[in-house]
Every structure is written in C-alpha cells, then in structure tokens.
Write a protein that holds these residues in place. Structure first.
Motif, PDB file in Angstrom:
ATOM      1  N   ILE A  99       0.847  -1.196   0.000  1.00 38.90           N
ATOM      2  CA  ILE A  99       0.000   0.000   0.000  1.00 38.90           C
ATOM      3  C   ILE A  99       0.886   1.251   0.000  1.00 38.90           C
ATOM      4  O   ILE A  99       0.608   2.230  -0.695  1.00 38.90           O
ATOM      5  CB  ILE A  99      -0.941  -0.008   1.232  1.00 38.90           C
ATOM      6  CG1 ILE A  99      -2.108  -0.954   0.944  1.00 38.90           C
ATOM      7  CG2 ILE A  99      -1.466   1.381   1.565  1.00 38.90           C
ATOM      8  CD1 ILE A  99      -3.070  -0.477  -0.130  1.00 38.90           C
ATOM      9  N   ALA A 100       1.959   1.160   0.774  1.00 41.35           N
ATOM     10  CA  ALA A 100       2.880   2.305   0.811  1.00 41.35           C
ATOM     11  C   ALA A 100       3.409   2.588  -0.590  1.00 41.35           C
ATOM     12  O   ALA A 100       3.476   3.756  -1.021  1.00 41.35           O
ATOM     13  CB  ALA A 100       4.022   2.001   1.773  1.00 41.35           C
ATOM     14  N   GLY A 101       3.732   1.517  -1.317  1.00 36.97           N
ATOM     15  CA  GLY A 101       4.243   1.661  -2.679  1.00 36.97           C
ATOM     16  C   GLY A 101       3.195   2.249  -3.607  1.00 36.97           C
ATOM     17  O   GLY A 101       3.491   3.137  -4.418  1.00 36.97           O
ATOM     18  N   VAL A 102       1.950   1.771  -3.468  1.00 33.86           N
ATOM     19  CA  VAL A 102       0.852   2.261  -4.318  1.00 33.86           C
ATOM     20  C   VAL A 102       0.617   3.747  -4.052  1.00 33.86           C
ATOM     21  O   VAL A 102       0.515   4.551  -4.986  1.00 33.86           O
ATOM     22  CB  VAL A 102      -0.447   1.473  -4.045  1.00 33.86           C
ATOM     23  CG1 VAL A 102      -1.621   2.086  -4.787  1.00 33.86           C
ATOM     24  CG2 VAL A 102      -0.288   0.019  -4.446  1.00 33.86           C
ATOM     25  N   LEU A 103       0.543   4.102  -2.753  1.00 36.08           N
ATOM     26  CA  LEU A 103       0.244   5.500  -2.407  1.00 36.08           C
ATOM     27  C   LEU A 103       1.390   6.426  -2.810  1.00 36.08           C
ATOM     28  O   LEU A 103       1.162   7.548  -3.259  1.00 36.08           O
ATOM     29  CB  LEU A 103      -0.066   5.629  -0.912  1.00 36.08           C
ATOM     30  CG  LEU A 103      -1.354   4.931  -0.470  1.00 36.08           C
ATOM     31  CD1 LEU A 103      -1.559   5.043   1.043  1.00 36.08           C
ATOM     32  CD2 LEU A 103      -2.566   5.502  -1.205  1.00 36.08           C
ATOM     33  N   ALA A 104       2.633   5.925  -2.656  1.00 38.99           N
ATOM     34  CA  ALA A 104       3.785   6.747  -3.054  1.00 38.99           C
ATOM     35  C   ALA A 104       3.766   6.979  -4.564  1.00 38.99           C
ATOM     36  O   ALA A 104       4.127   8.045  -5.043  1.00 38.99           O
ATOM     37  CB  ALA A 104       5.073   6.047  -2.641  1.00 38.99           C
ATOM     38  N   ARG A 105       3.272   5.972  -5.274  1.00 40.32           N
ATOM     39  CA  ARG A 105       3.302   6.056  -6.733  1.00 40.32           C
ATOM     40  C   ARG A 105       2.090   6.802  -7.294  1.00 40.32           C
ATOM     41  O   ARG A 105       2.202   7.565  -8.240  1.00 40.32           O
ATOM     42  CB  ARG A 105       3.319   4.626  -7.272  1.00 40.32           C
ATOM     43  CG  ARG A 105       3.792   4.522  -8.699  1.00 40.32           C
ATOM     44  CD  ARG A 105       4.091   3.064  -9.010  1.00 40.32           C
ATOM     45  NE  ARG A 105       3.848   2.800 -10.420  1.00 40.32           N
ATOM     46  CZ  ARG A 105       3.695   1.611 -10.935  1.00 40.32           C
ATOM     47  NH1 ARG A 105       3.733   0.547 -10.156  1.00 40.32           N
ATOM     48  NH2 ARG A 105       3.504   1.457 -12.216  1.00 40.32           N
ATOM     49  N   PHE A 106       0.920   6.532  -6.692  1.00 40.95           N
ATOM     50  CA  PHE A 106      -0.295   7.087  -7.296  1.00 40.95           C
ATOM     51  C   PHE A 106      -1.022   8.116  -6.443  1.00 40.95           C
ATOM     52  O   PHE A 106      -1.945   8.767  -6.913  1.00 40.95           O
ATOM     53  CB  PHE A 106      -1.284   5.969  -7.637  1.00 40.95           C
ATOM     54  CG  PHE A 106      -0.732   4.984  -8.628  1.00 40.95           C
ATOM     55  CD1 PHE A 106      -0.628   5.312  -9.974  1.00 40.95           C
ATOM     56  CD2 PHE A 106      -0.304   3.732  -8.225  1.00 40.95           C
ATOM     57  CE1 PHE A 106      -0.125   4.393 -10.888  1.00 40.95           C
ATOM     58  CE2 PHE A 106       0.199   2.814  -9.143  1.00 40.95           C
ATOM     59  CZ  PHE A 106       0.288   3.147 -10.479  1.00 40.95           C
ATOM     60  N   GLY A 107      -0.713   8.193  -5.149  1.00 44.69           N
ATOM     61  CA  GLY A 107      -1.378   9.209  -4.336  1.00 44.69           C
ATOM     62  C   GLY A 107      -2.543   8.656  -3.528  1.00 44.69           C
ATOM     63  O   GLY A 107      -2.418   7.610  -2.909  1.00 44.69           O
ATOM     64  N   ASP A 108      -3.714   9.334  -3.579  1.00 43.51           N
ATOM     65  CA  ASP A 108      -4.817   9.040  -2.658  1.00 43.51           C
ATOM     66  C   ASP A 108      -5.731   7.901  -3.139  1.00 43.51           C
ATOM     67  O   ASP A 108      -5.495   7.260  -4.155  1.00 43.51           O
ATOM     68  CB  ASP A 108      -5.633  10.314  -2.421  1.00 43.51           C
ATOM     69  CG  ASP A 108      -6.169  10.864  -3.740  1.00 43.51           C
ATOM     70  OD1 ASP A 108      -6.112  10.132  -4.747  1.00 43.51           O
ATOM     71  OD2 ASP A 108      -6.630  12.013  -3.765  1.00 43.51           O
ATOM     72  N   ASP A 109      -6.834   7.725  -2.405  1.00 48.74           N
ATOM     73  CA  ASP A 109      -7.818   6.669  -2.690  1.00 48.74           C
ATOM     74  C   ASP A 109      -8.397   6.757  -4.098  1.00 48.74           C
ATOM     75  O   ASP A 109      -8.621   5.747  -4.758  1.00 48.74           O
ATOM     76  CB  ASP A 109      -9.002   6.782  -1.719  1.00 48.74           C
ATOM     77  CG  ASP A 109      -8.660   6.176  -0.388  1.00 48.74           C
ATOM     78  OD1 ASP A 109      -7.506   5.738  -0.231  1.00 48.74           O
ATOM     79  OD2 ASP A 109      -9.554   6.145   0.469  1.00 48.74           O
ATOM     80  N   GLN A 110      -8.666   7.984  -4.506  1.00 50.78           N
ATOM     81  CA  GLN A 110      -9.292   8.190  -5.818  1.00 50.78           C
ATOM     82  C   GLN A 110      -8.413   7.580  -6.915  1.00 50.78           C
ATOM     83  O   GLN A 110      -8.887   6.904  -7.812  1.00 50.78           O
ATOM     84  CB  GLN A 110      -9.473   9.699  -6.049  1.00 50.78           C
ATOM     85  CG  GLN A 110     -10.242  10.060  -7.309  1.00 50.78           C
ATOM     86  CD  GLN A 110     -11.649   9.475  -7.293  1.00 50.78           C
ATOM     87  OE1 GLN A 110     -12.317   9.478  -6.258  1.00 50.78           O
ATOM     88  NE2 GLN A 110     -12.091   8.948  -8.433  1.00 50.78           N
ATOM     89  N   THR A 111      -7.113   7.819  -6.765  1.00 55.12           N
ATOM     90  CA  THR A 111      -6.189   7.297  -7.760  1.00 55.12           C
ATOM     91  C   THR A 111      -6.106   5.776  -7.678  1.00 55.12           C
ATOM     92  O   THR A 111      -5.993   5.096  -8.686  1.00 55.12           O
ATOM     93  CB  THR A 111      -4.790   7.909  -7.576  1.00 55.12           C
ATOM     94  OG1 THR A 111      -4.941   9.281  -7.306  1.00 55.12           O
ATOM     95  CG2 THR A 111      -3.946   7.727  -8.818  1.00 55.12           C
ATOM     96  N   LEU A 112      -6.210   5.276  -6.445  1.00 53.28           N
ATOM     97  CA  LEU A 112      -6.190   3.827  -6.252  1.00 53.28           C
ATOM     98  C   LEU A 112      -7.391   3.192  -6.970  1.00 53.28           C
ATOM     99  O   LEU A 112      -7.286   2.142  -7.606  1.00 53.28           O
ATOM    100  CB  LEU A 112      -6.215   3.494  -4.756  1.00 53.28           C
ATOM    101  CG  LEU A 112      -6.055   2.042  -4.365  1.00 53.28           C
ATOM    102  CD1 LEU A 112      -4.721   1.475  -4.845  1.00 53.28           C
ATOM    103  CD2 LEU A 112      -6.163   1.884  -2.853  1.00 53.28           C
ATOM    104  N   GLU A 113      -8.534   3.887  -6.863  1.00 52.98           N
ATOM    105  CA  GLU A 113      -9.741   3.397  -7.532  1.00 52.98           C
ATOM    106  C   GLU A 113      -9.537   3.403  -9.053  1.00 52.98           C
ATOM    107  O   GLU A 113      -9.900   2.434  -9.738  1.00 52.98           O
ATOM    108  CB  GLU A 113     -10.935   4.267  -7.159  1.00 52.98           C
ATOM    109  CG  GLU A 113     -12.246   3.725  -7.700  1.00 52.98           C
ATOM    110  CD  GLU A 113     -13.431   4.510  -7.174  1.00 52.98           C
ATOM    111  OE1 GLU A 113     -13.494   4.708  -5.958  1.00 52.98           O
ATOM    112  OE2 GLU A 113     -14.262   4.918  -7.984  1.00 52.98           O
TER     113      GLU A 113
END
Lengths: 306, 244
Positions: free
Chosen positions: B218-232
């Motif tokens: 998750i740390a990698g995802v958030l560092a790469r893409f930012g917030d929840d919206q981007t995760l979605e």
C-alpha cells in the motif's frame, strides 16, 4: 465423541424427530398398560376361579399367565419399532446431516483440522446415542411393567432375551437412521433426500414381504407372520432368493419373533444366524456408505438446492 | 522461514472456464493483504483452495510451508476462515457454537479460550445470545471469534464488510487491524472496497479474470499514485470487467 453429542443435540431440535419419538414412546406406554391390564384381568379371573374348582372337587388348571412366555408381552413392540421407531430414526438420521447443510456451517467445519472420516463417525455416534436413548426409555417402561405384573416367571433368561430384542431393534432402527443420513448427504435437493429413504422404508416394510412371501402389508408388521408358509411356485422361489437377503425388515421380524417366542419358525427358511448377519452387514455397509458420502461432499456447494 | 502464503502457478478450471489461471503469489507473515477483483475474478476460488475446501486443477499452494492438498490437515491448523456470509447454528448460543468449533480445532481449555477471544473482540456479552437473534455485525464478530479460537497464523476473510453498515464496517476494520497487531496474524482479505484496502491493508493484489494483474504494498501504491481516488482509478484500469 463431542461431535456425536453435538450432532445428536442438533438432531433432537427437529420437531418431526421429537414428535415421532414421543409417539413411539406413547405407544410403548399404552402397550404396557394394555399388557398389564389384560394380564391383571386374567390373574383376577383365575384367582376367583380357583376356589370354585376346589369347591367342585375338580383339578385346578394352571394359571394361563404362568403358561405364557413372559417375553411375548413385548410383541407389540415389534410393530412399533418397525413402524414408528424406524421412521423416527430415519428422520433423525436425515436431521443430523441436513441440519449442518441447511445451517451452511459445512465450509467452516471442513476448514477445521478434523478429518471427514472423524466427522462421519461423529454423525454415526450421534445416531447410536439417539437410538439407544429412545430404546432405553422404552425398555425401562417394559421392565417396570413386567416387574409389576404378578404371576410372571421372570428369570435371567427373560432379561437376557429382553436385551437381545432391544439389541436387534437398535440395529434395525440404526440401519434406517444411516439410510436417512446417507440420502441427506448425497442428494442436492432436501425433498429428495427425505422422500427417497421413506420410499425405501415403505418398500422394505410392506412391498418386499408381499413379493417374496405373499405377506400382506398389515401382516408384514406382525411378528406372527413369520409362521406363514411361503407359497410354492417358481415366482416366490426366485423373488425370495433374490430379495430375501436384502430384506432387513424380514430379518428383524424373524429375529424378534424368535426372541419373544411368538413363532414356531415353521413357515420360514430364514435362520437366526442369517438374519443377524443380514442386519449387521446392512449396518456396516450403510455406515461405510455414509463415510464415503461425507468424504465426497462438496464443501463449497454444501447447501440444498430447495 | 516459510512465507505465510505461497501460491505457485495455481489454476482452477470448471470445464472450459478458467476461474484461476497460473496465479503465483507470496504473502509474508504479519501482512494484511487485500485481494481485489471484480465479481467472478476468482477471489473466492482462491480462498476456497487456500482453506482446503477446493482442490486446484494444477499448481500448488501452501500455508506456512504446509501444502494445502498433500498436507491439508496441517495446513488447516494454521488457518482461520470467515466466509462472506457467516453461517452458524442459529438455534444455539454463541458460546455453544464456539465450543463446538474450539473442540473441532483441538483447542485445550475451550471455555477459557472462548472468554479470551470474546474479550479481544469486545463482545463478551454475546456469549449467551442465540446466534439466530443476532444482527449481521454481531454475527460477523462471532464468525471472527470461531476463526481465531485456535490462534491461527493466517486468517482468511471473504468480503468481511459485505452487508454491514458504516459503523459496522469501521468496527470490523479496527478489529482486523487489532488481530494483526496484537496476535501477529497474517490476514488475507477478499474485498471490493478500495477505501477498505487503503485503510486496513499493508499490501494488495488485483485479480482480473483469474490472473494477477497487479501486486504492490500500500505504501508503494500511495507513493506512486497518491490518494484513494487514484487507487480506484488504478483498480478500474486493471479490471476492465469492473469498469464495464
């Protein structure tokens, strides 16, 4: 053991099981009362008749109650076990498996570190416990009735015979309980899981005796019917040879009639050893089939379709 | 040390349909792993295989080094499982249900353990309540209790928040994190909810038509893409079936 106790507890929560077991027990009580009442009446009449015979100087005949084999008082039990006992066991057998399938707990159960064979043995243990509990209750009523009746010659062989009869009754009921459990495991539809063993029970109890020995449906419930001669002819020779070994109902009726001394054994070719073998083999085969059915049950689609 | 979960080229076919197609995945101990994917992506099939309920067509999987097919009994000692809809014996109390599952799992002194587990899950008052009279959230807690009675190393949760109200979702989420932190359990969680994943999980995997489409912390995802919206957005781009 825990699995058996738990399964038995779940099974007994079903109203149909409780109703059938209660009806069975009520019939045992009524039968005990009728037996006690009839014997007490004969004793009373005999007690009044003895002084009359003596006053007339005639020899006093023996009390007919003393002449009667005490175990024959249990002859109605043969019918109750074949009718209500087997049905109650069948529904209970259905319930010990169906309750798990309907509750939807099998995925949880099968993901625990317990073998399926162990779980199946738990179900069988539950059935044994339930059948023994029902028959112990009935046996207690019969023992009390016999102890309360005057004039009966009770000795060790009578009590032994009683244990033998209840052992045979337990084997017979257990076979139908296992049949109910197998169908409850193997069928995808609950209606079929219940209707199929009931149909098999009806066929074994009423149809097979008619086909193999021309014994009518009502007579098939009566232990006295083992005295009936098997009609001659090739049809009955073939059907009795083919279906006879499968008919645990006939084996049960023969053994019960022999133990309770209500048969001359004249009209049958069944032997006590063969009949007992048939009952034991049926139970072992059905228990094995239940273990296989539970081992093969799809854990991911364990609920019923209907 | 063996990973908590090891999956190697795992496939499951139903006739011509491939529910799982060469899935390879390794999840370390003490992770909270969120397994995302659209309906029918193969998430539940994966959990069913890992919990020994279903045999794979090919490939292998292990729990703490125990193969789920060849050594299924040992693998089961390491797992706890909470299905999407927790089903227990409705006519019995929570304690009776838990006693049954504790004995089935070989727990010694089950009564004491039941007390401990209900205390961990903050619901000792449910012990004497009939399961049939419980709310969805209460039932979910008892489902969680039966899964952790034997202190498993890995806990499988299939859509754990499905059907819960927002408060129930938050409570369950807090409990999952508590189990991970206090008991050190590895958690494998199937879910649809992206927000769920970012607030609870330490790593994620995205499954698309039986294949692993993405895997990161998750740390990698958030560092790469930012917030929840981007995760979605990431999730939707990886699973076209869900976007449709």
């Amino acid at each position: 053991m825990l699995s058996a106790m738990f399964a038995a507890r779940i099974g007994w929560r079903d109203r149909t099981v409780v109703l059938l077991a209660a009806l069975f027990f009520a019939m045992v009580l009524v039968s005990a009362y009728l037996g006690w009442s009839a014997t007490a009446t004969v004793n009373a009449i005999y007690a009044k008749a003895v002084p009359v015979f003596q006053a007339q100087g005639k020899p006093v005949p023996a009390n007919p109650v003393g002449e009667m084999p005490p175990l024959s008082l249990l002859r109605n039990m043969v019918t109750y076990v074949a009718l209500l006992g087997a049905l109650a066991a069948l529904v209970l057998g259905h319930q010990v498996v169906a309750s798990d399938r309907k509750a939807g707990v099998l995925p949880l159960v099968f993901s625990r570190p317990a073998s399926r064979i162990g779980l199946a043995l738990g179900k069988i243990g539950a059935l044994v416990l339930a059948v023994v509990a029902v028959l112990l209750g009935a046996g207690l009523v019969n023992v009390l009735t016999m102890l309360l009746l005057p004039g009966l010659a009770l000795d060790g062989t009578i009590w032994l015979g009683m244990i033998e009869f209840y052992g045979v009754a337990a084997l017979y009921m257990l076979a139908f309980g296992l049949l109910g459990a197998i169908c409850a495991t193997a069928f995808a539809s609950e209606s079929m899981a219940l209707l199929t063993p009931v149909t098999i029970w009806l066929a074994l109890t009423f149809i097979v005796p008619q086909v193999t020995a021309n014994i009518g449906p009502m007579a098939a419930l009566n232990p006295q019917s083992v005295n009936l001669e098997v009609p001659g002819g090739s049809f009955f020779a073939v059907t009795s040879a083919l279906l006879g070994p499968l008919s645990i109902a006939e084996s049960y009726r023969f053994l019960s009639a022999s133990i309770l001394e209500v048969t001359s054994g004249a009209g049958t070719t069944i032997t006590a050893g063969g009949a007992m073998l048939s009952l034991v083999f049926a139970n072992l085969a059905l228990a094995g089939a239940l273990i296989v059915a539970i081992a093969r049950l799809d854990a991911c689609r364990s609920g019923y379709r209907d | 040390m063996d990973p908590a979960i090891g999956i190697d080229r795992l496939s499951k076919r139903y006739g011509s349909l491939a529910a799982l197609d060469n899935l390879t995945l390794e999840i370390d101990r003490s992770e909270i792993f969120g397994f995302l994917g659209h309906n029918g992506a193969g998430k539940t099939t994966t959990i069913n295989i890992l919990t020994t309920l279903l045999a794979p067509t090919s490939g292998s999987a292990s729990i703490c080094g125990c193969d789920v097919v060849a050594d299924s009994m040992k693998a089961r000692q390491h797992i706890g499982y909470v299905p999407e809809n927790v089903r227990l014996y409705d006519s019995m109390t929570a304690r009776d249900n838990l006693l049954f599952f504790a004995r089935l799992s070989g727990v010694r002194e089950p009564s004491q353990r039941i007390g401990e587990v209900l205390a961990i899950l903050d619901c000792p008052e449910l012990a004497t309540k009939r399961v049939g009279d419980m709310s969805k959230g209460q039932r979910q807690r008892i489902g969680l209790a039966q899964a952790i009675l034997h202190r498993p190393d890995v806990l499988f949760l299939d859509e754990p928040t499905s059907g819960l109200d927002p408060l129930g979702i938050k409570t369950l989420r807090d409990l999952i994190v508590k189990l991970n932190r206090t008991l050190g359990m590895t958690i494998f969680m199937n879910t649809h909810l992206i927000s769920e994943v970012s607030k609870t999980c330490t790593s994620i995997g995205v499954l698309n038509h039986g294949r692993l489409a993405y895997r990161d912390t998750i740390a990698g995802v958030l560092a790469r893409f930012g917030d929840d919206q981007t995760l979605e957005e990431l999730y939707l781009s990886l699973t076209p079936a869900a976007a449709a």
